[in-house]
Design a protein around this motif. Sequence first.
Motif, PDB file in Angstrom:
ATOM      1  N   LEU A  25      -1.799   0.390  13.632  1.00  0.00           N
ATOM      2  CA  LEU A  25      -3.040   0.188  14.384  1.00  0.00           C
ATOM      3  C   LEU A  25      -4.170  -0.307  13.494  1.00  0.00           C
ATOM      4  CD1 LEU A  25      -2.954   3.218  16.855  1.00  0.00           C
ATOM      5  CD2 LEU A  25      -2.079   0.889  17.134  1.00  0.00           C
ATOM      6  N   THR A  26      -3.816  -1.051  12.453  1.00  0.00           N
ATOM      7  CA  THR A  26      -4.806  -1.681  11.583  1.00  0.00           C
ATOM      8  C   THR A  26      -4.703  -3.198  11.728  1.00  0.00           C
ATOM      9  OG1 THR A  26      -3.322  -1.861   9.666  1.00  0.00           O
ATOM     10  CG2 THR A  26      -4.575   0.217   9.928  1.00  0.00           C
ATOM     11  N   PRO A  27      -5.767  -3.925  11.399  1.00  0.00           N
ATOM     12  CA  PRO A  27      -5.695  -5.387  11.468  1.00  0.00           C
ATOM     13  C   PRO A  27      -4.594  -5.975  10.592  1.00  0.00           C
ATOM     14  CG  PRO A  27      -7.974  -4.676  11.307  1.00  0.00           C
ATOM     15  CD  PRO A  27      -7.136  -3.449  11.092  1.00  0.00           C
ATOM     16  N   GLU A  28      -4.256  -5.307   9.477  1.00  0.00           N
ATOM     17  CA  GLU A  28      -3.223  -5.826   8.573  1.00  0.00           C
ATOM     18  C   GLU A  28      -1.867  -5.937   9.274  1.00  0.00           C
ATOM     19  OE1 GLU A  28      -6.569  -4.510   6.239  1.00  0.00           O
ATOM     20  OE2 GLU A  28      -5.385  -3.471   7.777  1.00  0.00           O
TER      21      GLU A  28
ATOM     22  N   GLN B  17      -1.711  -5.736  12.984  1.00  0.00           N
ATOM     23  CA  GLN B  17      -1.939  -6.319  14.302  1.00  0.00           C
ATOM     24  C   GLN B  17      -2.172  -7.830  14.285  1.00  0.00           C
ATOM     25  OE1 GLN B  17      -2.035  -4.862  17.572  1.00  0.00           O
ATOM     26  NE2 GLN B  17      -0.833  -3.296  16.517  1.00  0.00           N
TER      27      GLN B  17
ATOM     28  N   ARG C 159      -1.215  11.282  15.566  1.00  0.00           N
ATOM     29  CA  ARG C 159      -2.052  10.188  15.061  1.00  0.00           C
ATOM     30  C   ARG C 159      -3.271   9.995  15.962  1.00  0.00           C
ATOM     31  NH1 ARG C 159      -0.794  10.083  10.267  1.00  0.00           N
ATOM     32  NH2 ARG C 159      -0.317  12.187  10.932  1.00  0.00           N
TER      33      ARG C 159
ATOM     34  N   TYR D   2       2.169  -0.809  19.953  1.00  0.00           N
ATOM     35  CA  TYR D   2       1.816  -1.809  18.938  1.00  0.00           C
ATOM     36  C   TYR D   2       1.539  -3.177  19.560  1.00  0.00           C
ATOM     37  CZ  TYR D   2       6.785  -3.196  19.152  1.00  0.00           C
ATOM     38  OH  TYR D   2       8.031  -3.604  19.569  1.00  0.00           O
TER      39      TYR D   2
ATOM     40  N   GLN E 284       0.791  -1.223   0.000  1.00  0.00           N
ATOM     41  CA  GLN E 284       0.000   0.000   0.000  1.00  0.00           C
ATOM     42  C   GLN E 284       0.825   1.275   0.000  1.00  0.00           C
ATOM     43  OE1 GLN E 284      -1.432   1.102   4.321  1.00  0.00           O
ATOM     44  NE2 GLN E 284      -1.997  -1.015   3.950  1.00  0.00           N
TER      45      GLN E 284
ATOM     46  N   GLN F 272       2.550   7.366   7.804  1.00  0.00           N
ATOM     47  CA  GLN F 272       1.687   6.358   7.193  1.00  0.00           C
ATOM     48  C   GLN F 272       1.920   4.993   7.851  1.00  0.00           C
ATOM     49  OE1 GLN F 272       2.130   6.029   2.917  1.00  0.00           O
ATOM     50  NE2 GLN F 272       0.859   4.199   2.791  1.00  0.00           N
TER      51      GLN F 272
ATOM     52  N   ASP G 153       0.295   4.905  11.299  1.00  0.00           N
ATOM     53  CA  ASP G 153      -1.145   4.650  11.137  1.00  0.00           C
ATOM     54  C   ASP G 153      -1.402   3.175  10.854  1.00  0.00           C
ATOM     55  OD1 ASP G 153      -2.032   7.249  11.567  1.00  0.00           O
ATOM     56  OD2 ASP G 153      -1.989   7.792   9.450  1.00  0.00           O
ATOM     57  N   PHE G 154      -0.571   2.614   9.983  1.00  0.00           N
ATOM     58  CA  PHE G 154      -0.714   1.211   9.583  1.00  0.00           C
ATOM     59  C   PHE G 154      -0.575   0.273  10.776  1.00  0.00           C
ATOM     60  CE2 PHE G 154       1.527  -2.675   8.075  1.00  0.00           C
ATOM     61  CZ  PHE G 154       0.504  -3.213   7.295  1.00  0.00           C
TER      62      PHE G 154
ATOM     63  N   ALA H 241      -8.319   3.665  18.164  1.00  0.00           N
ATOM     64  CA  ALA H 241      -8.385   2.220  17.942  1.00  0.00           C
ATOM     65  C   ALA H 241      -7.733   1.413  19.052  1.00  0.00           C
ATOM     66  CB  ALA H 241      -7.725   1.870  16.607  1.00  0.00           C
TER      67      ALA H 241
END
Length: 334
Positions: free
Chosen positions: A272-275, A277, A105, A124, A51, A266, A269-270, A109
């Motif tokens: 704290l996303t499921p991708e 975590q 940020r 994280y 991404q 970026q 931010d990433f 979440a």
Amino acid sequence: MLSRLSLLVLAVTLPVIAHAADRPVLNVYTHPSFAAEWGPGPGVKEAFEKQCECTLNYTVLNSGGDILQRLRLEGASTPADVVLGLDTATMETALQTGLIAEHDRSLEALDLPIDWNDAHFIPYDWGYFAFVYDTEQLPEPPTSFDDLINSPDDLKIIIQDPRTSTPGLGLLLWMHSVYGEEAPAKWAQLNDKILATTQSWSDGYFSLFMNGEAPMILSYSTSPAYHMAVDKTDRYQAVQFEEGHYLQVEVAALVNSSKQKPLARQFLDFMLTPEFQTHIPLKNVMYPAIDLGDDLPGVFNRLISPEHTFFLPPAEVAGQRRQLVNDWLDAMTR
């Protein structure tokens, strides 16, 4: 003279090479257990690069303590864009270097056992320090610090050096939280039980503990999750201590001197996303920093759940760290 086939190959590959060379590089300082092929690093790298149109590069240092020391040595000339692998016991010291930028940020979440609103560091993962034991070598482990200190002389444990290892520093804070001013005397009593003090967690866990050199090691309450889920064994378990357990939150931060700040933000931010975590529970073997719902492996329901938690604010840790380390060194050399 180049053949037509050679010219065709050049025509195809040169644009690809040029495109790869144009991709920005995000340099992340981290530690071995994150970047290792069995850790979350490779999966995180693949997911983020899909991404970001960039190359994610890991600079691997021996431990969280080494990350902090490298930052201090390099100062504003550091090539690091992001540091990943510090924790609540080292973040205030890192902040005092002046090299950590505010992240700006959203933290909505986050799903942690404590409130978090820090402007510089983003969690994280998190977990509790614990002693992991080999049930085949030690069927009945000590269930408190007092039991451990007063256990038979032939019981040996492995710990990590608090000057270089975040778990090692965590044990100092844990002992201090339990014993207060009596902690130095307790360390002196515990000294005879220590088989080895390793520079990093990885050195002790894989090189010594997993090779049967000692039946107990300072680790995390989550460590058995990996053995149960991946190794398919219940042999290695964490002891729930009667006094309670010390909480660790691992963090990442943007480096002030980074030339890739938008890309670094970026990445934060990433995190704290499921991708990102979903790689944490069984690759970094810690609790994720967000609620994964049904994606959290079921073995996490079989882990110990401390009844009492110790946690010192980062600023308080920074103020006491040198004295605690000096007390520890004195006790170890008596």
